[in-house]
Write a protein that holds these residues in place. Structure first.
Motif, mmCIF file in Angstrom:
data_model
loop_
_atom_site.group_PDB
_atom_site.id
_atom_site.type_symbol
_atom_site.label_atom_id
_atom_site.label_comp_id
_atom_site.label_asym_id
_atom_site.label_seq_id
_atom_site.Cartn_x
_atom_site.Cartn_y
_atom_site.Cartn_z
ATOM 1 N N ASN A 67 1.272 -4.470 -0.848
ATOM 2 C CA ASN A 67 0.313 -5.710 -0.563
ATOM 3 C C ASN A 67 1.211 -6.913 -0.621
ATOM 4 O O ASN A 67 1.094 -7.851 0.381
ATOM 5 N N GLU A 68 2.333 -6.818 -1.539
ATOM 6 C CA GLU A 68 3.198 -7.954 -1.712
ATOM 7 C C GLU A 68 4.010 -7.969 -0.185
ATOM 8 O O GLU A 68 4.109 -9.066 0.374
ATOM 9 N N ARG A 69 4.636 -7.083 0.352
ATOM 10 C CA ARG A 69 5.254 -6.899 1.494
ATOM 11 C C ARG A 69 4.386 -7.294 2.411
ATOM 12 O O ARG A 69 4.789 -7.999 3.540
ATOM 13 N N LYS A 70 3.172 -6.753 2.671
ATOM 14 C CA LYS A 70 2.240 -6.955 3.803
ATOM 15 C C LYS A 70 1.745 -8.678 3.717
ATOM 16 O O LYS A 70 1.740 -9.053 4.840
ATOM 17 N N ARG A 71 1.669 -9.068 2.619
ATOM 18 C CA ARG A 71 1.297 -10.719 2.689
ATOM 19 C C ARG A 71 2.440 -11.364 3.022
ATOM 20 O O ARG A 71 2.278 -12.499 3.853
ATOM 21 N N ALA A 72 3.598 -11.013 2.606
ATOM 22 C CA ALA A 72 4.881 -11.947 3.078
ATOM 23 C C ALA A 72 5.192 -11.713 4.443
ATOM 24 O O ALA A 72 5.551 -12.762 5.074
ATOM 25 N N GLN A 73 4.765 -10.486 4.925
ATOM 26 C CA GLN A 73 4.928 -10.360 6.352
ATOM 27 C C GLN A 73 4.032 -11.211 7.334
ATOM 28 O O GLN A 73 4.314 -11.669 8.323
ATOM 29 N N GLN A 74 2.984 -11.100 6.828
ATOM 30 C CA GLN A 74 1.796 -12.051 7.423
ATOM 31 C C GLN A 74 2.197 -13.543 7.247
ATOM 32 O O GLN A 74 2.016 -14.137 8.207
ATOM 33 N N VAL A 75 2.772 -13.989 6.188
ATOM 34 C CA VAL A 75 3.227 -15.589 6.222
ATOM 35 C C VAL A 75 4.214 -15.754 7.253
ATOM 36 O O VAL A 75 4.217 -16.730 7.747
ATOM 37 N N ALA A 76 5.228 -14.796 7.136
ATOM 38 C CA ALA A 76 6.343 -14.897 8.207
ATOM 39 C C ALA A 76 5.921 -15.005 9.620
ATOM 40 O O ALA A 76 6.242 -15.659 10.262
ATOM 41 N N GLU A 77 5.095 -14.146 9.869
ATOM 42 C CA GLU A 77 4.447 -14.097 11.340
ATOM 43 C C GLU A 77 3.626 -15.565 11.636
ATOM 44 O O GLU A 77 3.828 -15.873 12.725
ATOM 45 N N GLU A 78 2.778 -15.939 10.733
ATOM 46 C CA GLU A 78 2.095 -17.248 10.901
ATOM 47 C C GLU A 78 2.961 -18.339 10.882
ATOM 48 O O GLU A 78 2.949 -19.219 11.951
ATOM 49 N N GLU A 79 4.024 -18.532 10.146
ATOM 50 C CA GLU A 79 5.087 -19.464 10.308
ATOM 51 C C GLU A 79 5.764 -19.328 11.658
ATOM 52 O O GLU A 79 6.260 -20.559 12.109
ATOM 53 N N ALA A 80 6.247 -18.288 12.211
ATOM 54 C CA ALA A 80 6.887 -17.920 13.483
ATOM 55 C C ALA A 80 5.914 -18.338 14.605
ATOM 56 O O ALA A 80 6.170 -19.136 15.508
ATOM 57 N N ARG A 81 4.607 -18.124 14.572
ATOM 58 C CA ARG A 81 3.586 -18.580 15.422
ATOM 59 C C ARG A 81 3.614 -20.227 15.611
ATOM 60 O O ARG A 81 3.586 -20.739 16.637
#
Length: 183
Positions: A67-81
């Motif tokens: 869950n932590e990895r998934k949340r970190a990936q979502q945050v990184a994708e949002e920042e990239a967007r």
């Protein structure tokens, strides 16, 4: 007079009374290979229960890490967007408004990103740049000369892309080097 080591350990709480009682009972009587009225082998049941609890703990831990990895990936994708959107806004803002010239005779050096950078300008652009009428914006690996208003708009969208904008109200840098010095 003095207490035995066992009594001292018991008082300090380092050794529990239960352990002492077990040691006292080991030497008494003959051990028989059969359990004493437990109807089974409780140590095996306890071990199985501990293994189940351990397996549950590992599963919970693995789920939490996933869950932590998934949340970190979502945050990184949002920042990239968001970065892509800002970059696109700046590109649309700068289209057709860049004042760089192909043939220039002067170079204006400035510090950006901890390194000395350069932009090629003519004499009029150099004077305007040093007066704060023009600014330099970094876009797609290039340094673009733009008006002060455009530089302020770029600063509002993404401040770290503004490479150089001289403040006309400032008295000047205290480094002792004039801005119009040609190297």
């Amino acid at each position: 007079m003095s207490e035995s080591l066992r009594d001292q350990l018991l008082k300090s709480g380092l050794v529990k009374q239960i352990r002492e009682e077990k040691r006292g009972n080991e030497g008494k009587g003959k051990p028989s290979g059969k359990p004493h009225g437990h109807g089974g082998n409780p140590p095996t049941a306890r071990r199985n229960q501990e293994e189940i609890d351990l397996a549950k703990a590992y599963a919970i831990r693995a789920q939490a890490e996933a869950n932590e990895r998934k949340r970190a990936q979502q945050v990184a994708e949002e920042e990239a967007r968001l970065r892509r959107e800002r970059k696109q806004k700046i590109q649309q803002l700068l289209d057709g408004k860049v004042q760089n010239k192909a043939e220039t005779e002067l170079v204006r050096n400035f510090e950006y990103g901890g390194k000395i950078r350069r932009i090629h300008v003519d004499a009029a652009q150099l004077a305007a740049l040093n007066a704060g009428e023009l600014g330099v914006v970094q876009q797609a690996g290039r340094y673009l000369l733009v008006s002060r208003e455009m530089a302020e708009q770029v600063r509002a969208i993404d401040a770290h892309l503004l490479a150089l904008l001289v403040d006309p109200d400032a008295a000047g840098d205290d480094d002792g080097v004039p801005d119009d010095l040609v190297w």
